[in-house]
Design a protein around this motif. Sequence first.
Motif, short mmCIF file in Angstrom:
data_model
loop_
_atom_site.label_atom_id
_atom_site.label_comp_id
_atom_site.label_asym_id
_atom_site.label_seq_id
_atom_site.Cartn_x
_atom_site.Cartn_y
_atom_site.Cartn_z
N VAL A 229 10.86 8.81 28.45
CA VAL A 229 10.46 8.36 27.07
C VAL A 229 10.56 6.60 27.33
CG1 VAL A 229 11.49 7.95 25.14
CG2 VAL A 229 11.48 9.82 25.81
N GLY A 230 9.49 6.04 27.27
CA GLY A 230 8.84 4.74 27.10
C GLY A 230 9.48 4.13 28.85
N GLU A 231 10.78 3.85 28.79
CA GLU A 231 10.93 3.53 29.60
C GLU A 231 11.83 3.81 31.11
OE1 GLU A 231 12.66 1.73 27.33
OE2 GLU A 231 10.53 -0.22 26.61
N LEU A 232 11.50 4.72 30.06
CA LEU A 232 13.22 5.73 31.17
C LEU A 232 12.20 6.60 32.10
CD1 LEU A 232 15.57 6.87 31.11
CD2 LEU A 232 15.24 8.37 29.20
N ALA A 233 12.91 6.83 33.09
CA ALA A 233 11.83 7.81 34.60
C ALA A 233 12.90 8.84 35.38
CB ALA A 233 11.02 6.68 35.19
#
Length: 266
Positions: A229-233
């Motif tokens: 999600v978004g910047e989360l990996a």
Amino acid sequence: MRQSGALKALVPFVLMVPFSAQAGTDSIWGTVERPDEGEVAMNEEILNGVRFGGRAELSYQQLRRTTEQEILNSRILLGFGKGDWGHAIEARANQGKEGETTTAERYQLNFKSEYNIDDNDYVFAAVNSEKNRIDNIDLRTVEALGYGRRLMRTDRQQLDTEVGLGARQVRFRDDLPTERTEILRLGLDYDLKMSDSARLSQTIQVDRALDSEENTRSESITSVSASLVGELALTLSLEFIHNSQPASPDIPRTQTVTSVGLSYSF
């Protein structure tokens, strides 16, 4: 003829870093103590055109030596550059315990500068330092100067190679004499964009001792990352570390590290 490291205070720092921006483009720091084009997105501009970006990670590791160890790993990477210059700094900390016994303690601080000669060629200077209590290393420092070549650049794939010369100094925690040797540094970095949200990378680095009696260290990291999600990996990686002359008979020549963790880009 030895290797080692230590960590603690980085974990809360990494968790408190403010994250904003997108991962994936125009990066500067790779996985094995060298910049590449896949880890830190320098999307922000500060100070009249200076590009800046960063990445923070927290992961769980399983280290296989003579026994299996569970380790908490934290890492922060910062990249900045202007014009043909690019610079990067990386800090790592690893901590593992079994009951009251410390089974892993390693700290790393790495810095690298690159200057682009043209679109395909560049020169670099790198300094890497490590403390590793379990492997009997009070301080290991490596300095290297070299040349890099971008062999492949497409929308989906990129392949870089490096060669350089340098020196290594290892100070041990016991009464062993300090080890000093010259090295030949060889590096290879491959990156594949499997989809808009998934990426595969393979990095290999060899610090070959010019004196055959000294330790030659080789490291290979294969990793797969997927945006959540978004910047989360989410990142999964497999690392092999080989030392031709370990610090002591108790340390195996080959170590295997399996990691799963989360990362943020800012």
